[in-house]
Scaffold this active site. Structure first.
Site, mmCIF file in Angstrom:
data_model
loop_
_atom_site.group_PDB
_atom_site.id
_atom_site.type_symbol
_atom_site.label_atom_id
_atom_site.label_comp_id
_atom_site.label_asym_id
_atom_site.label_seq_id
_atom_site.Cartn_x
_atom_site.Cartn_y
_atom_site.Cartn_z
ATOM 1 N N ASP A 231 31.397 36.397 35.384
ATOM 2 C CA ASP A 231 31.456 35.889 36.757
ATOM 3 C C ASP A 231 32.001 34.463 36.816
ATOM 4 O O ASP A 231 31.805 33.679 35.888
ATOM 5 C CB ASP A 231 30.042 35.935 37.361
ATOM 6 C CG ASP A 231 30.093 35.923 38.877
ATOM 7 O OD1 ASP A 231 31.142 36.293 39.439
ATOM 8 O OD2 ASP A 231 29.088 35.543 39.494
HETATM 9 C C1 FPP Z 1 34.388 38.469 38.350
HETATM 10 O O1 FPP Z 1 34.747 37.121 38.711
HETATM 11 C C2 FPP Z 1 35.441 39.090 37.498
HETATM 12 C C3 FPP Z 1 36.222 40.148 37.837
HETATM 13 C C4 FPP Z 1 36.119 40.839 39.146
HETATM 14 C C5 FPP Z 1 37.288 40.659 36.950
HETATM 15 C C6 FPP Z 1 37.315 40.046 35.563
HETATM 16 C C7 FPP Z 1 38.434 40.641 34.786
HETATM 17 C C8 FPP Z 1 38.997 40.047 33.713
HETATM 18 C C9 FPP Z 1 38.554 38.721 33.175
HETATM 19 C C10 FPP Z 1 40.116 40.754 32.987
HETATM 20 C C11 FPP Z 1 39.578 41.841 32.127
HETATM 21 C C12 FPP Z 1 40.685 42.570 31.488
HETATM 22 C C13 FPP Z 1 40.509 43.563 30.597
HETATM 23 C C14 FPP Z 1 41.688 44.210 30.011
HETATM 24 C C15 FPP Z 1 39.197 44.036 30.182
HETATM 25 P P1 FPP Z 1 34.940 36.827 40.250
HETATM 26 O O2 FPP Z 1 36.304 37.378 40.647
HETATM 27 O O3 FPP Z 1 33.772 37.439 40.996
HETATM 28 O O4 FPP Z 1 34.937 35.272 40.415
HETATM 29 P P2 FPP Z 1 33.997 34.420 41.419
HETATM 30 O O5 FPP Z 1 32.581 34.747 41.052
HETATM 31 O O6 FPP Z 1 34.347 32.989 41.125
HETATM 32 O O7 FPP Z 1 34.354 34.822 42.811
HETATM 33 MG MG MG Z 2 31.770 36.744 41.408
#
Ligand code: FPP
Ligand code: MG
Length: 280
Positions: A42
């Protein structure tokens, strides 16, 4: 292109880092070591905002952090690493954002098959966990290809939860258990055998057997970055006795020290968790 001098300084720093980690890991291995760590990655968009990286920049940085953390986990001797890469609920985000994460996944999953990647080096078997039908078709094809290509790796396992939520996993497992029971009963009727002898009830073990995560033991540690302490519908069935560790670092800021702290916390509470597991 980097000059020879820059390359050798980089190699020297890399070797120093490796030796330091080995020393710290050998001290940690005096105590009990986890077998399975799960991560909720996250804080990627917040990281992007903090550093003005634009759409998808935080998730890209998050992938780099993931590769380093996987390396540390496998160096430490963990057999299983599980990551929450994309929830079913995440499909409700802005279409441009969903597309950007899907594009990143496709690119990186295909890249995982290249030689000299972490997967190759640590003999990682990759399993995708979730309702893969929901993935954009090129991502699903890349995921299936990687699963086939790494199916014979047996040193370590990476479980990538995509299009996953625990509620979906539980419903899916119950459906599978019901189908199995129904098929068994129908077979007995067809063979004119006494179906009264078959237990018609669905039991806990029937459901557990069909959970996607049945391929791994329950996680010893669940890490959620960015200081959040919610489970967000992730591994609800499997984390009853897991240590929860929630560092303030945003996911792309996670590094070696966070793994060390997670393991030290686990070791400090190990006797207590073992006692809990034995209690009914
Ligand atoms: C949550 O952070 C993360 C995700 C929704 C996606 C994470 C994906 C990757 C790091 C790439 C993975 C790739 C492979 C090939 C496994 P958030 O978007 O909720 O961020 P926030 O909490 O700051 O809003
Ligand atoms: Mg998030």
């Amino acid at each position: 292109m980097e000059s020879g001098d820059t390359g050798s300084v980089r190699n020297w720093i890399g070797s120093l880092g490796y030796v330091t980690r080995r020393m710290i890991f050998s001290i940690l291995s005096v105590g009990p070591l986890p077998n399975h760590i799960a991560f909720i990655m996250d804080g990627n968009r917040r990281y992007s905002k903090k550093h003005n990286l634009g759409e998808g920049g935080g998730h890209r940085a998050g992938f780099i952090a993931l590769m380093s953390l996987m390396k540390y986990c496998y160096e430490l001797g963990l057999k299983y690493v599980t990551i929450f890469a994309f929830s079913i609920d995440n499909f409700r985000r802005r279409p441009a954002e969903v597309q950007s994460v899907m594009d990143l996944m496709q690119e990186k999953i295909e890249g995982l098959l290249k030689e000299a990647s972490v997967v190759d080096h640590y003999g990682v078997r990759i399993r995708f966990v979730g309702d893969l039908k929901l993935l954009h078709p090129p991502v699903r094809e890349a995921a299936e290809k990687v699963m086939r290509a790494t199916a014979n790796n047996n040193r370590t396992v990476l479980l990538i939860c995509v299009a996953y939520t625990s509620s979906y996993e539980i419903v899916h497992a119950v459906e599978e258990a019901c189908h199995e029971k129904f098929d068994k009963l129908r077979e007995l009727v067809d063979r004119n055998e006494d179906e009264e002898k078959e237990d018609k009830m669905i039991k806990l073990v029937d459901i557990e057997k069909h959970a996607y995560m049945a391929v791994a033991p329950d996680p010893d540690i669940l890490v959620r970055s960015s200081g959040e302490t919610r489970l967000s519908n992730f591994l609800l069935w499997q984390t009853t006795n897991s240590l929860l560790y929630s560092p303030m670092a945003l996911w792309p800021e996670m590094g070696f020290t966070h793994i060390v702290w997670a393991v030290l916390n686990y070791q400090r509470r190990y006797a207590y968790f073992e006692k809990l597991k034995k209690q009914i």
